[in-house]
Scaffold this active site. Structure first.
Site, PDB file in Angstrom:
ATOM      1  N   TYR A   1      -2.842  -4.854   3.240  1.00  0.00           N
ATOM      2  CA  TYR A   1      -3.581  -4.223   4.337  1.00  0.00           C
ATOM      3  C   TYR A   1      -3.831  -2.746   4.029  1.00  0.00           C
ATOM      4  O   TYR A   1      -4.954  -2.247   4.176  1.00  0.00           O
ATOM      5  CB  TYR A   1      -2.795  -4.368   5.638  1.00  0.00           C
ATOM      6  CG  TYR A   1      -3.513  -3.825   6.846  1.00  0.00           C
ATOM      7  CD1 TYR A   1      -4.493  -4.568   7.496  1.00  0.00           C
ATOM      8  CD2 TYR A   1      -3.223  -2.550   7.342  1.00  0.00           C
ATOM      9  CE1 TYR A   1      -5.160  -4.066   8.605  1.00  0.00           C
ATOM     10  CE2 TYR A   1      -3.882  -2.042   8.442  1.00  0.00           C
ATOM     11  CZ  TYR A   1      -4.852  -2.804   9.080  1.00  0.00           C
ATOM     12  OH  TYR A   1      -5.518  -2.301  10.163  1.00  0.00           O
TER      13      TYR A   1
ATOM     14  N   SER B   1      -7.483   2.893   9.222  1.00  0.00           N
ATOM     15  CA  SER B   1      -6.252   3.023  10.008  1.00  0.00           C
ATOM     16  C   SER B   1      -5.412   4.122   9.378  1.00  0.00           C
ATOM     17  O   SER B   1      -5.744   4.674   8.317  1.00  0.00           O
ATOM     18  CB  SER B   1      -5.463   1.711  10.037  1.00  0.00           C
ATOM     19  OG  SER B   1      -4.606   1.594   8.928  1.00  0.00           O
TER      20      SER B   1
END
Length: 235
Positions: free
Chosen positions: A146, A133
């Site tokens: 994350y 991401s």
């Protein structure tokens, strides 16, 4: 395609099916794959649903064996299964950290290893696409574990590319920016947050499902035969 019951997994699966791929689709819950399987079969492609919990080593091995048995070979792996817990750093628990890192990073590695050993290394061909991401390269409040997991995926991808290039396998990281999925849908209910994100995006809008199609098909195909170890941001 792992994590194919919703969100990015389905976006990417649809793109590959439209480009001519048959799919093995995975989720922790088999019933969550039924509708997507019908959709792919309606496009004239084959869809094989498989149960997979990427936090369970035995589950990974069973999935890899079943995928190779059902499909005969696995040319392309889209390592998409992932999770997140949004908390400021001072609130993150030990269990939060383990959940995110075990799913997003350890799971990604051992799924790639299982598929590579069973199908790609013996055949000296493979396309591994690990889903990262924008947090691979940028920091955001509330996304500490994350971001660490996605940064790890970026580094892992480079190592796999170097390890397995001698077998004709490419490994690349596809890193989407802000796309609305079931996992983050609640954020898009806050107008101020959407405006903040869009101000940081050159095209001034979040990603739409089709915005990933060209990137995933490119990395899955022979058009990218000399592209490996790269992180492709789509943001």
């Amino acid at each position: 395609v792992t994590g194919a019951s919703r969100g990015l997994g389905q976006y990417l699966g649809r793109a590959l099916a439209r480009a001519g791929a048959d799919l093995a689709i995975t989720s922790r819950r088999m019933d969550s794959l039924a509708e997507f399987r019908r959709e792919i079969e309606g496009m004239g492609r084959r869809a094989v649903p498989l149960q997979l919990d990427v936090r369970d080593c035995d589950s990974i091995q069973r999935m890899a064996e079943a995928a190779c048995a059902a499909c005969g070979k696995v040319d392309i792996l889209v390592n998409n299964a992932g999770c997140n817990v949004r908390k400021h750093a001072e609130e993150v628990t030990w269990d939060d950290w383990n959940l995110i890192l075990d799913t997003n990073l350890r799971g990604t590695f051992f799924v790639a290893q299982a598929i590579a050993k069973r199908s790609m290394i013996p055949r000296r061909y493979g396309r591994i696409i690990n889903i990262g991401s924008v947090t691979c390269v940028a920091g955001y409040a509330g996304l500490g574990p994350y971001g660490a997991s996605r940064g790890g995926v970026k580094q892992l991808t480079m190592s796999l590319a170097d390890d397995w290039g001698r077998f004709g396998i490419t490994a690349n990281c596809l890193a989407p920016g802000w796309f609305k999925t079931a996992q983050n849908a609640a954020l898009y209910e806050h107008k101020d947050w959407v405006e903040y994100i869009c101000d940081r995006i050159p095209l001034k809008r979040p990603g739409q499902p089709g915005d990933l199609d060209g990137a995933v098909v490119f990395l899955a195909s022979d058009a990218s035969a000399y592209v490996t170890g790269q992180t492709l941001l789509v943001d």
